[in-house]
Write a protein that holds these residues in place. Structure first.
Motif, PDB file in Angstrom:
ATOM      1  N   ALA A  77       0.846  -1.386  -0.176  1.00 49.20           N
ATOM      2  CA  ALA A  77      -0.055  -0.154  -0.019  1.00 49.20           C
ATOM      3  C   ALA A  77       1.087   1.286   0.088  1.00 49.20           C
ATOM      4  O   ALA A  77       0.478   2.387  -0.515  1.00 49.20           O
ATOM      5  CB  ALA A  77      -0.701   0.105   1.243  1.00 49.20           C
ATOM      6  N   LEU A  78       2.106   1.243   0.483  1.00 47.92           N
ATOM      7  CA  LEU A  78       2.934   2.435   0.589  1.00 47.92           C
ATOM      8  C   LEU A  78       3.760   2.549  -0.704  1.00 47.92           C
ATOM      9  O   LEU A  78       4.343   3.460  -0.962  1.00 47.92           O
ATOM     10  CB  LEU A  78       3.773   2.349   1.850  1.00 47.92           C
ATOM     11  CG  LEU A  78       3.308   2.261   3.095  1.00 47.92           C
ATOM     12  CD1 LEU A  78       4.566   1.702   4.323  1.00 47.92           C
ATOM     13  CD2 LEU A  78       2.869   3.530   3.530  1.00 47.92           C
ATOM     14  N   TYR A 195       1.700   8.022   4.897  1.00 50.11           N
ATOM     15  CA  TYR A 195       0.722   7.194   5.425  1.00 50.11           C
ATOM     16  C   TYR A 195       0.128   6.608   4.199  1.00 50.11           C
ATOM     17  O   TYR A 195       0.030   7.254   3.269  1.00 50.11           O
ATOM     18  CB  TYR A 195      -0.189   8.043   6.096  1.00 50.11           C
ATOM     19  CG  TYR A 195       0.207   8.410   7.478  1.00 50.11           C
ATOM     20  CD1 TYR A 195       0.092   7.592   8.615  1.00 50.11           C
ATOM     21  CD2 TYR A 195       0.559   9.538   7.903  1.00 50.11           C
ATOM     22  CE1 TYR A 195       0.424   8.216  10.008  1.00 50.11           C
ATOM     23  CE2 TYR A 195       1.100  10.159   9.028  1.00 50.11           C
ATOM     24  CZ  TYR A 195       0.987   9.350  10.179  1.00 50.11           C
ATOM     25  OH  TYR A 195       1.499   9.606  11.281  1.00 50.11           O
ATOM     26  N   ALA A 196      -0.286   5.283   4.416  1.00 49.85           N
ATOM     27  CA  ALA A 196      -1.069   4.519   3.233  1.00 49.85           C
ATOM     28  C   ALA A 196      -2.419   5.392   3.163  1.00 49.85           C
ATOM     29  O   ALA A 196      -3.232   5.398   3.958  1.00 49.85           O
ATOM     30  CB  ALA A 196      -0.898   3.062   3.368  1.00 49.85           C
ATOM     31  N   LYS A 197      -2.893   5.610   1.741  1.00 48.53           N
ATOM     32  CA  LYS A 197      -4.179   6.161   1.271  1.00 48.53           C
ATOM     33  C   LYS A 197      -5.090   4.885   1.182  1.00 48.53           C
ATOM     34  O   LYS A 197      -4.557   3.927   0.887  1.00 48.53           O
ATOM     35  CB  LYS A 197      -3.960   7.054   0.210  1.00 48.53           C
ATOM     36  CG  LYS A 197      -3.016   8.259   0.383  1.00 48.53           C
ATOM     37  CD  LYS A 197      -3.103   8.930  -0.974  1.00 48.53           C
ATOM     38  CE  LYS A 197      -2.174  10.237  -0.566  1.00 48.53           C
ATOM     39  NZ  LYS A 197      -1.722  10.904  -1.885  1.00 48.53           N
ATOM     40  N   LEU A 198      -6.300   5.268   1.751  1.00 50.21           N
ATOM     41  CA  LEU A 198      -7.403   4.219   1.270  1.00 50.21           C
ATOM     42  C   LEU A 198      -7.184   3.518  -0.084  1.00 50.21           C
ATOM     43  O   LEU A 198      -7.323   2.390  -0.183  1.00 50.21           O
ATOM     44  CB  LEU A 198      -8.752   4.709   1.851  1.00 50.21           C
ATOM     45  CG  LEU A 198      -9.835   3.711   1.658  1.00 50.21           C
ATOM     46  CD1 LEU A 198      -9.486   2.534   2.553  1.00 50.21           C
ATOM     47  CD2 LEU A 198     -11.163   4.357   1.978  1.00 50.21           C
ATOM     48  N   PRO A 199      -7.283   4.452  -1.075  1.00 52.59           N
ATOM     49  CA  PRO A 199      -7.206   3.850  -2.449  1.00 52.59           C
ATOM     50  C   PRO A 199      -6.128   2.855  -2.656  1.00 52.59           C
ATOM     51  O   PRO A 199      -6.167   1.771  -3.475  1.00 52.59           O
ATOM     52  CB  PRO A 199      -6.931   4.935  -3.357  1.00 52.59           C
ATOM     53  CG  PRO A 199      -7.598   5.895  -2.585  1.00 52.59           C
ATOM     54  CD  PRO A 199      -7.193   6.026  -1.153  1.00 52.59           C
ATOM     55  N   ASP A 200      -4.995   3.305  -1.945  1.00 50.63           N
ATOM     56  CA  ASP A 200      -3.613   2.305  -2.375  1.00 50.63           C
ATOM     57  C   ASP A 200      -3.744   1.150  -1.404  1.00 50.63           C
ATOM     58  O   ASP A 200      -3.390   0.122  -1.697  1.00 50.63           O
ATOM     59  CB  ASP A 200      -2.488   3.218  -1.718  1.00 50.63           C
ATOM     60  CG  ASP A 200      -2.170   4.466  -2.581  1.00 50.63           C
ATOM     61  OD1 ASP A 200      -2.417   4.450  -3.916  1.00 50.63           O
ATOM     62  OD2 ASP A 200      -1.677   5.527  -2.067  1.00 50.63           O
ATOM     63  N   MET A 202      -6.751  -0.494  -0.909  1.00 51.33           N
ATOM     64  CA  MET A 202      -7.582  -1.288  -1.675  1.00 51.33           C
ATOM     65  C   MET A 202      -6.761  -1.852  -2.932  1.00 51.33           C
ATOM     66  O   MET A 202      -6.905  -3.107  -3.289  1.00 51.33           O
ATOM     67  CB  MET A 202      -8.597  -0.479  -2.046  1.00 51.33           C
ATOM     68  CG  MET A 202      -9.543   0.084  -1.076  1.00 51.33           C
ATOM     69  SD  MET A 202      -9.987  -1.224  -0.055  1.00 51.33           S
ATOM     70  CE  MET A 202     -10.933  -2.116  -0.791  1.00 51.33           C
ATOM     71  N   LYS A 203      -5.900  -1.283  -3.544  1.00 54.39           N
ATOM     72  CA  LYS A 203      -5.053  -1.594  -4.618  1.00 54.39           C
ATOM     73  C   LYS A 203      -4.074  -2.845  -4.205  1.00 54.39           C
ATOM     74  O   LYS A 203      -3.627  -3.578  -4.898  1.00 54.39           O
ATOM     75  CB  LYS A 203      -4.430  -0.614  -5.278  1.00 54.39           C
ATOM     76  CG  LYS A 203      -5.311   0.409  -6.115  1.00 54.39           C
ATOM     77  CD  LYS A 203      -4.316   1.616  -6.714  1.00 54.39           C
ATOM     78  CE  LYS A 203      -5.310   2.552  -7.254  1.00 54.39           C
ATOM     79  NZ  LYS A 203      -4.545   3.711  -7.729  1.00 54.39           N
ATOM     80  N   ALA A 204      -3.485  -2.541  -2.865  1.00 54.50           N
ATOM     81  CA  ALA A 204      -2.714  -3.196  -2.390  1.00 54.50           C
ATOM     82  C   ALA A 204      -3.015  -5.023  -2.335  1.00 54.50           C
ATOM     83  O   ALA A 204      -2.399  -5.923  -2.363  1.00 54.50           O
ATOM     84  CB  ALA A 204      -2.233  -2.945  -0.998  1.00 54.50           C
ATOM     85  N   LYS A 205      -4.390  -5.136  -2.030  1.00 55.95           N
ATOM     86  CA  LYS A 205      -4.847  -6.534  -2.181  1.00 55.95           C
ATOM     87  C   LYS A 205      -4.792  -7.131  -3.365  1.00 55.95           C
ATOM     88  O   LYS A 205      -4.995  -8.572  -3.421  1.00 55.95           O
ATOM     89  CB  LYS A 205      -6.516  -6.199  -1.647  1.00 55.95           C
ATOM     90  CG  LYS A 205      -6.736  -5.564  -0.428  1.00 55.95           C
ATOM     91  CD  LYS A 205      -8.164  -5.630   0.127  1.00 55.95           C
ATOM     92  CE  LYS A 205      -8.443  -4.984   1.492  1.00 55.95           C
ATOM     93  NZ  LYS A 205      -9.820  -4.691   1.665  1.00 55.95           N
ATOM     94  N   LYS A 206      -4.639  -6.413  -4.589  1.00 59.73           N
ATOM     95  CA  LYS A 206      -4.598  -7.229  -5.681  1.00 59.73           C
ATOM     96  C   LYS A 206      -3.095  -7.528  -6.213  1.00 59.73           C
ATOM     97  O   LYS A 206      -2.883  -8.064  -7.325  1.00 59.73           O
ATOM     98  CB  LYS A 206      -5.319  -6.382  -6.876  1.00 59.73           C
ATOM     99  CG  LYS A 206      -6.890  -6.241  -6.260  1.00 59.73           C
ATOM    100  CD  LYS A 206      -7.670  -5.633  -7.554  1.00 59.73           C
ATOM    101  CE  LYS A 206      -9.189  -5.654  -7.133  1.00 59.73           C
ATOM    102  NZ  LYS A 206      -9.921  -4.793  -8.132  1.00 59.73           N
TER     103      LYS A 206
END
Length: 259
Positions: A77-78, A195-200, A202-206
């Motif tokens: 995410a980062l 800080y990790a942003k919410l969109p990032d 969510m993208k990290a899960k993929k």
């Protein structure tokens, strides 16, 4: 230029540590876990190198239990591109991954991935050993720069290019130059992690996360050190006021026994 970043799962630095009643270990029941703060700095530095166009890929790697994938997802995410998890079964049943075991696992990952730069936190806030980066450099034969407060890549990050690292040492600052590929361990003043942003998140899960075991790598990470006892620090006693220098000297000499 490929950058490999090692991260570790530790107790969150904001948590007040509790010791088990039998003094056998630290109590991890319902304790918040997080990425080691020095590892966050390492991830941030790798991502910044990518944002500058120096690095083309950032790979996060951890050695530990299945739950450590949470910290890998945080690294993704980062800004990391993919992750590798060296899964150590039995971590929850008191099997510890020591510095040498982690270094051996990372050395095998380095052998497979062939990164131009490996970045690690200088130490973990749980074991506080400050060993893995140095052991990894020794196992891989790569030059190392520890306690980095500034990292500058001279070139495009190709093998043989120079890396200038400013180190924090007892006497002040030391700047050294080494050839890539190399190992760098981060100090606190290298950067301030984002800080990790919410969109990032969510993208990290993929993003890709590969799982391997020590057996897949042909190594053993079994503990060679026996934990005998864990005790909390002794409670500090309140201070006292003294009426004169002579009384102060007397207390330092006869009570504190420091002079």
């Amino acid at each position: 230029m490929k950058v490999l970043v090692a991260v570790k799962r530790v107790i969150d630095y904001n948590v007040k540590i509790r010791v088990k009643p039998d003094n056998s270990d630290v109590d991890l029941t319902n304790v918040k876990m997080a990425m080691n703060p020095f590892c966050e700095i390492a991830v941030e530095e790798a991502v910044r190198l990518k944002e500058k166009g120096v690095a083309t890929e950032v790979v996060a790697v951890t050695v530990g239990p299945k739950a450590a994938q949470e910290q890998l997802r945080t690294a993704l995410a980062l800004g990391a591109d993919r992750a590798i998890h060296v899964l150590v079964e039995g971590q929850e049943t008191d099997e510890r991954v020591e510095s040498l075991g982690a270094a051996k696992a990372l050395a095998k990952v380095v052998e497979q991935e062939r990164p131009q730069l490996v970045i690690l936190g200088k130490q973990a806030i749980d074991s506080d050993n400050n060993q893995v980066g140095q052991m990894l450099a020794a196992l891989t034969g790569m030059p190392q720069a520890t306690f980095a407060s500034e990292v500058v890549v001279d070139g495009n990050g190709s093998e043989g290019d120079k890396l200038k690292v400013t180190r924090e040492i007892d006497g002040g600052l030391q700047t050294i130059e080494l050839a890539l590929p190399a190992v760098v361990t981060t100090d606190l003043r290298l950067n301030e992690p984002r800080y990790a942003k919410l969109p990032d998140i969510m993208k990290a899960k993929k993003k890709p996360l590969d799982v391997v075991t020590p057996a897949d790598l042909g190594i053993e990470v079994a503990s060679r050190v026996k934990l005998l006892k864990v005790e909390p620090p002794a409670e500090r006693q309140g201070g006292v006021k003294v009426g004169s220098v002579d009384e102060l000297v007397d207390k330092l000499k006869n009570e504190a026994k420091v002079i």
